[in-house]
Design a protein around this motif. Structure first.
Motif, mmCIF file in Angstrom:
data_model
loop_
_atom_site.group_PDB
_atom_site.id
_atom_site.type_symbol
_atom_site.label_atom_id
_atom_site.label_comp_id
_atom_site.label_asym_id
_atom_site.label_seq_id
_atom_site.Cartn_x
_atom_site.Cartn_y
_atom_site.Cartn_z
ATOM 1 N N SER A 18 0.834 -1.203 0.000
ATOM 2 C CA SER A 18 0.000 0.000 0.000
ATOM 3 C C SER A 18 0.870 1.256 0.000
ATOM 4 N N HIS A 19 0.218 2.377 -0.273
ATOM 5 C CA HIS A 19 0.910 3.667 -0.293
ATOM 6 C C HIS A 19 0.050 4.719 0.394
ATOM 7 N N ILE A 20 0.707 5.794 0.821
ATOM 8 C CA ILE A 20 0.018 7.001 1.274
ATOM 9 C C ILE A 20 0.255 8.079 0.222
ATOM 10 N N VAL A 21 -0.832 8.746 -0.184
ATOM 11 C CA VAL A 21 -0.729 9.883 -1.104
ATOM 12 C C VAL A 21 -1.137 11.120 -0.320
ATOM 13 N N ASN A 22 -0.223 12.073 -0.244
ATOM 14 C CA ASN A 22 -0.272 13.177 0.703
ATOM 15 C C ASN A 22 -0.145 14.510 -0.033
ATOM 16 N N GLY A 23 -0.851 15.538 0.419
ATOM 17 C CA GLY A 23 -0.673 16.876 -0.138
ATOM 18 C C GLY A 23 -0.174 17.827 0.934
ATOM 19 N N HIS A 24 -0.531 19.104 0.803
ATOM 20 C CA HIS A 24 -0.424 20.123 1.846
ATOM 21 C C HIS A 24 0.947 20.762 2.030
ATOM 22 N N MET A 25 2.016 19.999 2.039
ATOM 23 C CA MET A 25 3.344 20.557 2.309
ATOM 24 C C MET A 25 4.146 20.624 1.010
ATOM 25 N N PRO A 26 4.422 21.839 0.488
ATOM 26 C CA PRO A 26 5.156 21.940 -0.772
ATOM 27 C C PRO A 26 6.525 21.257 -0.707
ATOM 28 N N VAL A 27 6.813 20.467 -1.728
ATOM 29 C CA VAL A 27 8.105 19.781 -1.827
ATOM 30 C C VAL A 27 9.083 20.729 -2.510
ATOM 31 N N LYS A 28 10.151 21.065 -1.826
ATOM 32 C CA LYS A 28 11.115 22.037 -2.340
ATOM 33 C C LYS A 28 12.117 21.345 -3.257
ATOM 34 N N VAL A 29 11.657 21.094 -4.473
ATOM 35 C CA VAL A 29 12.495 20.407 -5.465
ATOM 36 C C VAL A 29 13.759 21.200 -5.735
ATOM 37 N N ALA A 30 13.633 22.531 -5.752
ATOM 38 C CA ALA A 30 14.792 23.385 -6.028
ATOM 39 C C ALA A 30 15.902 23.205 -4.991
ATOM 40 N N LYS A 31 15.545 22.721 -3.813
ATOM 41 C CA LYS A 31 16.540 22.491 -2.756
ATOM 42 C C LYS A 31 16.894 21.017 -2.612
ATOM 43 N N GLY A 32 16.488 20.219 -3.615
ATOM 44 C CA GLY A 32 16.876 18.809 -3.617
ATOM 45 C C GLY A 32 15.906 17.864 -2.948
ATOM 46 N N THR B 183 12.633 15.449 -2.495
ATOM 47 C CA THR B 183 11.926 14.524 -3.392
ATOM 48 C C THR B 183 10.543 14.231 -2.842
ATOM 49 N N PRO B 184 9.554 14.067 -3.708
ATOM 50 C CA PRO B 184 8.200 13.741 -3.236
ATOM 51 C C PRO B 184 8.059 12.286 -2.812
ATOM 52 N N ILE B 185 9.034 11.455 -3.150
ATOM 53 C CA ILE B 185 8.957 10.022 -2.843
ATOM 54 C C ILE B 185 9.607 9.782 -1.485
ATOM 55 N N LYS B 186 8.826 9.341 -0.523
ATOM 56 C CA LYS B 186 9.310 9.132 0.837
ATOM 57 C C LYS B 186 9.201 7.651 1.214
ATOM 58 N N CYS B 187 9.974 7.283 2.208
ATOM 59 C CA CYS B 187 9.874 5.958 2.836
ATOM 60 C C CYS B 187 9.931 4.822 1.796
ATOM 61 N N ASN B 188 10.936 4.905 0.932
ATOM 62 C CA ASN B 188 11.149 3.864 -0.080
ATOM 63 C C ASN B 188 9.918 3.624 -0.960
ATOM 64 N N GLY B 189 9.207 4.711 -1.266
ATOM 65 C CA GLY B 189 8.063 4.599 -2.164
ATOM 66 C C GLY B 189 6.760 4.246 -1.494
ATOM 67 N N ILE C 107 4.383 12.721 -1.283
ATOM 68 C CA ILE C 107 3.870 14.064 -1.003
ATOM 69 C C ILE C 107 3.864 14.790 -2.346
ATOM 70 N N ILE C 108 2.669 14.985 -2.917
ATOM 71 C CA ILE C 108 2.596 15.449 -4.306
ATOM 72 C C ILE C 108 2.201 16.921 -4.423
ATOM 73 N N ASP C 109 2.452 17.716 -3.376
ATOM 74 C CA ASP C 109 2.270 19.165 -3.489
ATOM 75 C C ASP C 109 3.557 19.744 -4.075
ATOM 76 N N GLY C 110 3.522 20.036 -5.363
ATOM 77 C CA GLY C 110 4.721 20.568 -6.015
ATOM 78 C C GLY C 110 4.604 22.010 -6.434
ATOM 79 N N GLY C 111 3.486 22.665 -6.097
ATOM 80 C CA GLY C 111 3.391 24.085 -6.388
ATOM 81 C C GLY C 111 2.483 24.460 -7.545
ATOM 82 N N PHE C 112 1.267 23.917 -7.607
ATOM 83 C CA PHE C 112 0.279 24.407 -8.570
ATOM 84 C C PHE C 112 0.088 25.909 -8.367
ATOM 85 N N SER C 113 0.045 26.316 -7.090
ATOM 86 C CA SER C 113 -0.150 27.724 -6.767
ATOM 87 C C SER C 113 1.099 28.521 -7.126
#
Length: 652
Positions: free
Chosen positions: A530-544, A546-552, A556-562
């Motif tokens: 199973s997996h957890i799909v999570n929003g809310h906390m922007p993932v700072k890709v520019a600072k390295g 990753t949205p993939i946590k805990c070995n997949g 956390i898929i909040d990447g900044g639509f806003s």
């Protein structure tokens, strides 16, 4: 007794399938459905009113449409032709308008385009039963489209048959409308189910447009975010939620959305703000707007409106905190800690200088009481929100199709977090005299959230509306996930230490397998699959990051639509795609404009990462719906047995 209940159920089922033939036919139909490929699920989160970016990602299915075009045509079409076909499918009206102005041989273009669209339509429809496709067909062309996309084995000259239909479509002047209908159908068929993991509202200019679009889709669920919940509270008439909604809209230069999008009359508030704060520069109440998307002529007006509604909001929230000591929010009370002579405010035991010490409506003897003028403004705003038919329709859709969390096809979806203690155990939270944690906390909060809108009991409704506000900003809210919301401090105090909002310990444990496994098990899922799909906390890709946590196991898929977050994240949103081949994570660049996309036949540049691939292609039998179908087949087989044993009598 159990045997009697079973027989009673079978007799009830016999009303739907009154004969051996009827039950047998349904078993055959259901068994065939189980062997179809699993439909594509599309996960999006934290859209925050950015409707153009949202529409484009939805139209292209995070690359699903382009993938189908490549699968169908391979190297038989040029890259330019495939890009043109994709743009046509995304924006058929605009693209056809452009072609009709520039194309010399329009009839040939119609023929070629219709043939190509029919091929794509056949491919995307192949995942579904004919009955399901039929439900999605546009009413005006349903019969003709079904003829064109249904394989007719008995025809000896299929090409002549299809060419005759297409030629007739062009001859009678319906080519334009038919191309548009096919393109829209392809968009719908490319994605079987949409998951919105919270925060449709606030910051961006078009949440009302996003809600209209979602309501037109055949299969959608929404996990409420804190920004959605505060709008739900506002629609229920909760004064503090209404004040929060207006304040945020004003802060991001979106009062037009309230006035034009929802028809909320803000004139009484504007008149009050001008009368009370007309000589106040309100410099602390900056408007965060995107250039060319905000009329700066309204700036002075909006600054005063924002201050007026903010002070009202602090008063209303203070009343709720005093009435509900178990919310444990006393350290967010500041109006009673103002020293206007010194120009200071006491925050958690320490005095800080105020950036703005003009509080003409705050009575030091009763700082949280509304003035008669403020009370009148809020009464009129409450009436406007309660009577706004469009807002009420949207919020009812959120209640009907939404929840605080969802378990779906082996995935646990929620917007924020499961509140944890520092040691990673579930935090116990007191709600109206009883303690809850983990899944039970989500469940009780959702019960009260629904009472806040639907309950006929006055006291239960009041509790429910207060819980909607609590979910918006309390430290124990699973969709907020911070120890406080420092709105007052950010407006009135310069010291950065007062602005800090500490994340719940959950976010320190997103890579701890023992904690994530415990959460999955708490919601009834197998941690190994199973997996957890999570929003809310922007993932700072520019600072390295990753949205993939805990070995997949967690995404956390909040990447900044806003747009407000894109400088922090470095991208313009993530989407997750779960199809019959596995899980794909897609990162999107910012969307420029619809006009630019149509003119240049360009798409959002997206990077796709395969995060989990299945060994065997998934079918409907591997899904939650498949398990329900299998249960139905079992029941129907029991009905067949009952017919043949004489326990249940067939009807003609």
């Amino acid at each position: 007794m159990e045997k009697e209940m079973e027989l009673k159920y079978l007799k009830s089922l016999a009303k739907l399938y009154p004969s051996v033939a009827a039950a047998s036919t349904e078993i055959i139909n259901l068994q065939s459905v189980l062997n179809l490929p699993k439909g594509t699920e599309h996960f999006m989160t934290d859209i925050h009113g950015e409707y153009e970016q949202f529409f484009h990602v939805l139209k292209n299915g995070s690359g699903s449409v382009k993938k189908k075009i490549n699968e169908e045509f391979g190297n038989t079409l040029s890259k330019k032709d495939k890009s043109g076909l994709a743009t046509l499918i995304y924006y058929p009206e605009l693209k056809v308008d452009l072609v009709e102005k520039t194309e010399e041989n329009l009839e040939d273009w119609y023929k070629i385009t219709l043939h190509r669209l029919i091929q794509i339509c056949k491919r995307v429809a192949s995942k579904y039963t004919r009955a399901k496709v039929r439900k999605m067909l546009p009413q005006d062309f349903a019969y003709v489209i079904e003829e064109l996309i249904t394989e007719k084995e008995e025809l000896l000259d299929k090409e002549a048959y299809y060419n005759a239909i297409i030629s007739t479509i062009i001859r009678v002047g319906s080519a334009r409308e038919f191309i548009i209908a096919l393109s829209n159908l392809i968009q719908r068929l490319a994605v079987d189910h949409i998951h919105i993991v919270g925060d449709i509202f606030d910051r961006g200019p078009g949440p009302h447009l996003i809600m209209d679009k979602l309501m037109s889709y055949q299969s959608v669920d929404i996990q409420w975010g804190n920004h959605d919940v505060v709008w739900m509270g506002a629609a229920a008439g909760h004064l503090a939620c209404i004040a929060n909604v207006i304040r945020v809209a004003c802060r991001y230069g979106n009062l037009d959305m309230l006035e034009d999008g929802y028809g909320i009359n803000l004139i009484p508030l504007a008149n009050f703000a001008t009368s009370v704060y007309g000589d106040d520069p309100c410099e602390c109440f900056k408007i965060h707007y995107t250039p060319n998307e905000y009329n700066t002529n309204d700036l002075a007006w909006d600054l005063r409106i924002q201050k007026a509604i903010s002070v009202i909001m602090f008063k209303l929230e203070g009343q709720i905190i005093h009435e509900n000591p178990e919310f444990e929010m006393e350290d967010e009370l500041f109006l009673d800690k103002l020293d206007l002579e010194k120009g200071t405010v006491k925050i958690r035991g320490k005095d800080y200088a105020l950036l703005d010490s003009s509080f003409p409506t705050v009575d030091p003897k009763d700082p949280y009481a509304l003035t008669p003028e403020e009370a009148e403004v809020m009464e009129r705003l409450q009436s406007a929100f309660l009577k706004c038919e469009k807002l009420q329709r949207h919020v009812r859709f959120l209640y009907t199709n939404g929840s605080l969390y969802k378990v779906y096809n082996g995935n646990l979806l929620y917007h924020g977090c499961v509140p944890l203690n520092n040691d990673g155990t579930f935090r116990k939270v007191r709600i109206f005299g009883k303690e809850y944690s983990g899944k039970a906390l989500y469940d009780i909060l959702e019960v009260y959230a629904r009472k806040g809108y639907y309950s006929m009991d006055k006291e239960e409704r009041k509790k429910g509306r207060n819980i909607l506000w609590y979910i918006w900003k309390n430290k124990n809210s699973p969709v907020y996930g911070k120890d406080r919301m420092t709105t007052f401090e950010r407006y009135f105090v310069a010291a950065p230490e007062t602005h800090v909002e500490q994340k719940n310990p959950y976010y320190a444990y997103v890579n701890e397998e023992r904690v994530i496994d415990r959460i999955l098990a708490e919601f009834g899922l197998d941690p190994e699959n199973s997996h957890i799909v999570n929003g809310h906390m922007p993932v700072k890709v520019a600072k390295g990051e990753t949205p993939i946590k805990c070995n997949g196991k967690l995404f956390i898929i909040d990447g900044g639509f806003s747009k407000a977050y894109q400088k922090v994240t470095g991208i313009a949103g993530y989407t997750l795609v779960y199809n019959s081949y596995g899980l794909l994570l897609v990162a999107h660049d910012p969307f420029v404009s619809v006009e630019e996309a149509v003119r240049t036949e360009s798409d959002i540049h997206s990077q796709t990462m395969v995060v989990e691939r299945t060994f065997n292609r998934l079918t409907v039998a591997d899904t939650d719906a498949g398990r329900e179908i299998q249960e139905r087949i079992h029941d129907l087989e029991e009905l067949l047995r009952a017919y043949r044993s004489g326990e249940v009598t067939e009807k003609n």
